[in-house]
Design a protein around this motif. Structure first.
Motif, short mmCIF file in Angstrom:
data_model
loop_
_atom_site.label_atom_id
_atom_site.label_comp_id
_atom_site.label_asym_id
_atom_site.label_seq_id
_atom_site.Cartn_x
_atom_site.Cartn_y
_atom_site.Cartn_z
N VAL A 48 0.86 -1.17 0.00
CA VAL A 48 0.00 0.00 0.00
C VAL A 48 0.90 1.23 0.00
N LEU A 49 0.69 2.10 -0.95
CA LEU A 49 1.41 3.36 -1.00
C LEU A 49 0.45 4.45 -0.57
N SER A 50 0.84 5.22 0.43
CA SER A 50 -0.02 6.32 0.86
C SER A 50 0.75 7.61 0.77
N CYS A 51 0.02 8.68 0.50
CA CYS A 51 0.61 9.99 0.28
C CYS A 51 0.82 10.71 1.60
N THR A 52 2.01 11.27 1.76
CA THR A 52 2.34 12.00 2.98
C THR A 52 2.22 13.50 2.81
N GLY A 53 1.91 13.95 1.62
CA GLY A 53 1.86 15.39 1.38
C GLY A 53 3.18 15.87 0.82
N GLU A 54 3.55 17.09 1.16
CA GLU A 54 4.73 17.71 0.56
C GLU A 54 6.04 17.26 1.17
N ASP A 55 6.10 17.01 2.46
CA ASP A 55 7.35 16.65 3.11
C ASP A 55 7.62 15.16 2.95
N PRO A 56 8.85 14.80 2.52
CA PRO A 56 9.18 13.37 2.42
C PRO A 56 9.15 12.73 3.81
N PRO A 57 8.71 11.47 3.89
CA PRO A 57 8.71 10.79 5.19
C PRO A 57 10.13 10.56 5.68
N LYS A 58 10.30 10.48 6.96
CA LYS A 58 11.60 10.20 7.57
C LYS A 58 11.56 8.80 8.17
N TYR A 59 12.22 7.87 7.53
CA TYR A 59 12.30 6.51 8.05
C TYR A 59 13.54 6.39 8.93
N PRO A 60 13.47 5.53 9.94
CA PRO A 60 14.62 5.40 10.84
C PRO A 60 15.83 4.79 10.15
N HIS A 61 17.01 5.06 10.70
CA HIS A 61 18.25 4.49 10.20
C HIS A 61 18.13 2.96 10.16
N GLY A 62 18.53 2.37 9.07
CA GLY A 62 18.46 0.92 8.93
C GLY A 62 17.19 0.42 8.28
N PHE A 63 16.13 1.25 8.25
CA PHE A 63 14.90 0.84 7.58
C PHE A 63 15.20 0.66 6.11
N HIS A 64 14.70 -0.43 5.53
CA HIS A 64 14.85 -0.62 4.10
C HIS A 64 13.79 -1.57 3.57
N VAL A 65 13.64 -1.57 2.26
CA VAL A 65 12.74 -2.46 1.56
C VAL A 65 13.63 -3.45 0.82
N GLY A 66 13.46 -4.75 1.13
CA GLY A 66 14.33 -5.75 0.54
C GLY A 66 13.60 -6.68 -0.41
N PHE A 67 14.25 -6.99 -1.50
CA PHE A 67 13.71 -7.92 -2.49
C PHE A 67 14.68 -9.08 -2.67
N TYR A 68 14.15 -10.30 -2.57
CA TYR A 68 14.92 -11.49 -2.88
C TYR A 68 14.52 -11.96 -4.27
N VAL A 69 15.52 -12.30 -5.07
CA VAL A 69 15.28 -12.84 -6.40
C VAL A 69 15.96 -14.20 -6.49
N ASP A 70 15.66 -14.95 -7.55
CA ASP A 70 16.10 -16.34 -7.64
C ASP A 70 17.55 -16.54 -8.07
N THR A 71 18.09 -15.61 -8.87
CA THR A 71 19.43 -15.83 -9.42
C THR A 71 20.28 -14.57 -9.35
N ASN A 72 21.60 -14.77 -9.39
CA ASN A 72 22.52 -13.64 -9.46
C ASN A 72 22.29 -12.85 -10.75
N GLU A 73 21.93 -13.54 -11.81
CA GLU A 73 21.67 -12.87 -13.08
C GLU A 73 20.49 -11.90 -12.96
N LYS A 74 19.47 -12.27 -12.19
CA LYS A 74 18.32 -11.39 -11.98
C LYS A 74 18.74 -10.15 -11.18
N VAL A 75 19.63 -10.33 -10.20
CA VAL A 75 20.15 -9.18 -9.46
C VAL A 75 20.84 -8.23 -10.45
#
Length: 119
Positions: A48-75
């Motif tokens: 779900v993507l929600s709009c925060t308005g004009e100011d970019p959100p501040k995520y804490p240090h270390g927060f990230h979105v991770g994707f796992y893929v099947d092969t090194n070639e896909k990376v």
């Protein structure tokens, strides 16, 4: 128990929607113009993507979105697609903590990880 969804706050819904569709294969299932977008990864996870308005959100240090893929070639493929789209992807993919990985920032400095577990 199954994780059903994640709400990611962004300040530009159209940009974020395009980013997740173009580079990570999400499909939009609901578009409520300036308020919310619902995307499906095709594997049972809803973003779900929600709009925060004009100011970019501040995520804490270390927060990230991770994707796992099947092969090194896909990376490598995703790295190349992001780079071709002029998204600053930093270092080339490399082996980090047992996985073939790269990190980059996008969508107003959200940290992203793309990795393939080495076996």
């Amino acid at each position: 128990m199954k994780l059903n969804h994640l709400n990611l706050c962004v300040n530009d819904l159209a940009e974020a929607q395009h980013f997740f569709e173009e580079f990570f294969g999400f499909q939009t299932t609901m578009d409520n113009s300036h308020v919310i977008r619902v995307l499906d990864d095709g594997y049972g996870f809803i973003l779900v993507l929600s709009c925060t308005g004009e100011d970019p959100p501040k995520y804490p240090h270390g927060f990230h979105v991770g994707f796992y893929v099947d092969t090194n070639e896909k990376v490598d493929e995703i790295y190349g697609q992001l780079k071709a789209a002029d998204i600053s992807v930093g270092n080339h993919p490399r082996v980090i903590r047992g996985g073939y990985t790269f990190y980059f920032h996008a969508l107003n400095d959200i940290l992203f990880e793309v990795t393939c577990s080495s076996s």
